[in-house]
Design a protein around this motif. Structure first.
Motif, mmCIF file in Angstrom:
data_model
loop_
_atom_site.group_PDB
_atom_site.id
_atom_site.type_symbol
_atom_site.label_atom_id
_atom_site.label_comp_id
_atom_site.label_asym_id
_atom_site.label_seq_id
_atom_site.Cartn_x
_atom_site.Cartn_y
_atom_site.Cartn_z
ATOM 1 N N ARG A 158 2.193 -28.234 -27.966
ATOM 2 C CA ARG A 158 2.113 -27.883 -29.389
ATOM 3 C C ARG A 158 0.754 -28.219 -30.002
ATOM 4 O O ARG A 158 0.167 -27.364 -30.675
ATOM 5 N N PRO A 159 0.241 -29.442 -29.806
ATOM 6 C CA PRO A 159 -1.056 -29.741 -30.438
ATOM 7 C C PRO A 159 -2.160 -28.797 -30.002
ATOM 8 O O PRO A 159 -2.953 -28.331 -30.835
ATOM 9 N N ARG A 160 -2.230 -28.473 -28.743
ATOM 10 C CA ARG A 160 -3.293 -27.583 -28.271
ATOM 11 C C ARG A 160 -3.107 -26.164 -28.795
ATOM 12 O O ARG A 160 -4.074 -25.482 -29.134
ATOM 13 N N TYR A 161 -1.862 -25.732 -28.862
ATOM 14 C CA TYR A 161 -1.612 -24.396 -29.402
ATOM 15 C C TYR A 161 -2.038 -24.321 -30.868
ATOM 16 O O TYR A 161 -2.679 -23.360 -31.290
ATOM 17 N N TYR A 162 -1.682 -25.353 -31.655
ATOM 18 C CA TYR A 162 -2.014 -25.319 -33.079
ATOM 19 C C TYR A 162 -3.519 -25.427 -33.312
ATOM 20 O O TYR A 162 -4.044 -24.830 -34.253
ATOM 21 N N LYS A 193 -4.826 -21.967 -32.527
ATOM 22 C CA LYS A 193 -4.394 -21.071 -33.593
ATOM 23 C C LYS A 193 -5.260 -21.280 -34.840
ATOM 24 O O LYS A 193 -5.718 -20.312 -35.461
ATOM 25 N N PHE A 194 -5.510 -22.529 -35.197
ATOM 26 C CA PHE A 194 -6.343 -22.842 -36.355
ATOM 27 C C PHE A 194 -7.762 -22.312 -36.155
ATOM 28 O O PHE A 194 -8.350 -21.717 -37.064
ATOM 29 N N LEU A 195 -8.323 -22.528 -34.977
ATOM 30 C CA LEU A 195 -9.686 -22.076 -34.706
ATOM 31 C C LEU A 195 -9.796 -20.546 -34.764
ATOM 32 O O LEU A 195 -10.775 -20.017 -35.266
ATOM 33 N N LYS A 196 -8.781 -19.860 -34.276
ATOM 34 C CA LYS A 196 -8.784 -18.400 -34.338
ATOM 35 C C LYS A 196 -8.698 -17.921 -35.783
ATOM 36 O O LYS A 196 -9.339 -16.934 -36.155
#
Length: 127
Positions: free
Chosen positions: A113-117, A120-123
């Motif tokens: 989850r942390p890496r996905y978020y 996602k935030f960077l994108k």
């Protein structure tokens, strides 16, 4: 394993080989641990659950068992949460997960989850 009945050890070895993990493979030890306390019926039920939950074909489920036999030791609830997150939220294809079953071993809260978020935030910031 040293105190286990030799017939039980033979049965465990045969079961691990039926999963598609050859004796000389590095994963063989993990396959033995995965099948140590499971009956053939429980293994078949867990395999059906994996196929239904992730939408895998027999071939894809076989790939997962050969490369990550410890998936048999995961709880149904844990597998369901991972399926919902990886397929529904992240949008990964079931075949992608099947070819990278290590994704199922990672901590949901500590790694996935942390890496996905973050990604996602960077994108979103790039747009």
């Amino acid at each position: 394993m040293l105190t286990t009945n030799p017939e039980r050890v033979r049965a465990m070895v045969a079961c691990a080989e039926r999963l598609g993990v050859p004796r000389g493979a590095g994963m063989f030890r993990h396959a033995l641990q995965a099948v140590a306390f499971l009956t053939e019926e429980k293994i078949a039920a867990r395999l059906d659950y994996l196929k239904n939950t992730f939408g895998w074909s027999d071939a894809e489920a076989s790939i997962v068992l050969r490369t990550y036999p410890s998936v048999l030791r995961k709880s149904k609830e844990s597998l369901k949460h991972r399926s919902e997150f990886l397929v529904s939220e992240v949008g990964l294809e079931p075949a992608y997960i099947a070819h990278r079953p290590a994704l199922l071993s990672y901590s949901m809260e500590g790694r996935l989850r942390p890496r996905y978020y973050v990604i996602k935030f960077l994108k979103e910031m790039d747009c």
